[in-house]
Design an enzyme around this catalytic site. Structure first.
Site, short mmCIF file in Angstrom:
data_model
loop_
_atom_site.label_atom_id
_atom_site.label_comp_id
_atom_site.label_asym_id
_atom_site.label_seq_id
_atom_site.Cartn_x
_atom_site.Cartn_y
_atom_site.Cartn_z
N GLU A 5 -20.77 -2.94 16.90
CA GLU A 5 -19.71 -3.55 16.10
C GLU A 5 -19.46 -2.77 14.81
O GLU A 5 -18.30 -2.53 14.45
CB GLU A 5 -20.06 -5.01 15.78
CG GLU A 5 -18.97 -5.72 14.99
CD GLU A 5 -19.17 -7.22 14.93
OE1 GLU A 5 -19.04 -7.87 15.99
OE2 GLU A 5 -19.47 -7.75 13.83
N ARG B 182 14.43 3.89 0.37
CA ARG B 182 14.68 3.13 -0.86
C ARG B 182 15.10 4.08 -1.98
O ARG B 182 14.44 5.10 -2.22
CB ARG B 182 13.40 2.38 -1.25
CG ARG B 182 13.43 1.68 -2.59
CD ARG B 182 14.34 0.49 -2.58
NE ARG B 182 14.13 -0.32 -3.79
CZ ARG B 182 14.92 -1.32 -4.14
NH1 ARG B 182 15.96 -1.64 -3.37
NH2 ARG B 182 14.67 -2.00 -5.24
N GLN C 203 6.94 11.41 -8.31
CA GLN C 203 5.54 11.78 -8.11
C GLN C 203 4.61 10.58 -8.09
O GLN C 203 3.63 10.56 -7.34
CB GLN C 203 5.09 12.75 -9.22
CG GLN C 203 4.89 14.16 -8.71
CD GLN C 203 4.29 15.07 -9.79
OE1 GLN C 203 3.71 14.61 -10.77
NE2 GLN C 203 4.46 16.37 -9.60
#
Length: 380
Positions: A242, A268, A279
């Site tokens: 796991e 956008r 940046q």
């Protein structure tokens, strides 16, 4: 050192991704309900419920690395981290324990259904007062004839409300600490098993979790996993799988998350420029990519170490779990920042990814436990 996956390996991974994208994919959005049997069957049809189970029982017969690659692809393709987590908990915490420790009769009775997804499994280890201390389980088991009688309450059992089989751990000799713990595969329909309603959780909505109560539950001795008193070893064996493989579902989540964030930054526009031209945004996306790739390499190495039987496999798994879980949380916070106010809204699905990421630092041993394992590996 070869970093390429190779033909058969990448074909298998891509098939899982394509199948999950076609049959299970849901666009980012508000919280989901726990998985339905229909969605579970769709996952099982892709083979993910039996990836690392033996082929003679209907499983894929895969090692840890190939299992992780498929879980990563399934998570990325489905877009449902909760369902991917549920499948992983079933497979790694439960099926592995049955695979490696059940007797021949129980293996033949249980593994085909677990591999095919006809049986859903839940891991019933955690208790309110025990937490990470598996040597202090209040749940008890006593041998009575050809059955063990289980009494006690388990909490935070992933998949429990939907489970057909519970892999449970109980104290058979209180004086022996962790050497007095025994593991069992408990069919849900046995008298004396009671499972609570799904708990309200912060995230991983697709994976139901609940409490489990055993009250005079008589479990046939053939369903004992391993020898009496070997429960801690059974648990550690399943946890090795796991810890190494399950965080791969977060690699898949982060891959999709980054793809959506980059797409948003391209489309956008602010102040007459694409968001990605700034940046402050582009560098944030680069950092997200860096975290993802670093975590991915550590996880692949951990799975390779487990497959190869390396003595440092436990340390490698602990390091990778720390890296993946911390990257998942940090990248989710960064994604919200990239999306701005939209990322805070439920409809975009970005905030859900953060809620899904937070428990990654807790399950399968908290980040603090993982750091202790690494310290031990360093000889401290």
């Amino acid at each position: 050192m070869e970093f390429g996956l190779g033909g058969a390996r990448s074909e298998r991974r891509d098939a899982v991704f394509d199948g999950a994208r076609k049959r299970l994919h849901e666009e980012p959005g508000p919280p989901r309900e726990p998985f339905t049997r229909e969605r579970w069957r769709a996952a099982a049809d892709l083979g993910v419920t039996g990836l690392c189970l033996p082929g003679e029982y209907g499983g894929g017969g895969l090692g840890a690395l190939d299992t992780a690659l498929c879980l990563e692809a399934f998570s990325r393709g489905s877009g449902d981290t909760g369902l991917a987590f549920a499948v992983s908990a079933h497979l790694l915490a439960c099926c592995v324990a049955v695979r490696d420790n059940a007797g021949d009769a129980a293996r033949g009775e249980l593994l085909p259904g677990l591999a095919s997804g006809a049986l859903v499994a839940a891991n019933a280890m955690t208790e309110d007062e025990a937490g990470s201390d598996v040597s202090r389980l209040a749940t008890t088991a006593r041998l009575d004839g050809d059955c063990y009688v289980l009494d006690g309450v388990k909490s935070f059992a992933s998949n429990a409300p939907a489970a057909d089989l519970l892999v449970a751990y109980a104290t058979t000799d209180p004086g022996l600490g962790f050497l007095g713990v025994t593991a069992f595969a408990v069919p849900r329909d046995l008298p004396g098993v009671s499972v609570g309603e799904p708990m309200a959780k912060m995230g991983l909505d697709g994976c139901p979790a609940g409490r489990v109560e055993f009250s005079g539950c008589r479990v046939p001795a053939r369903f004992r996993l391993g020898a009496e008193g070997r429960g801690s070893a059974v648990f550690q064996g399943s946890m090795a799988w796991e810890r190494a493989c399950l965080p791969a579902v977060y690699l898949g989540m982060m891959e999709e998350q980054l793809r959506h964030a980059v797409e948003h930054a391209r489309k956008r526009r602010q102040f007459g420029r694409a968001l990605g031209d700034f940046q402050a945004v582009s560098h944030r996306l680069v950092t997200m990519k860096q975290r993802l790739e670093g975590a991915r390499l550590l996880l692949y190495r951990a799975c390779w170490s487990l497959d190869e039987g390396h003595s440092g496999a436990a340390t490698d798994a602990a390091l990778s779990k720390i890296a993946v879980s911390e990257a998942a949380v940090a990248n989710s916070l960064d994604a919200i920042q990239v999306f701005g106010a939209t990322g805070y809204l439920g409809a975009a699905g970005v905030e859900r990814q953060l809620r899904d990421a937070v428990p990654s630092t807790i399950f399968s041993g908290t980040t603090e436990i993982q750091r202790e394992l690494v310290a031990r590996g360093l000889g401290l």
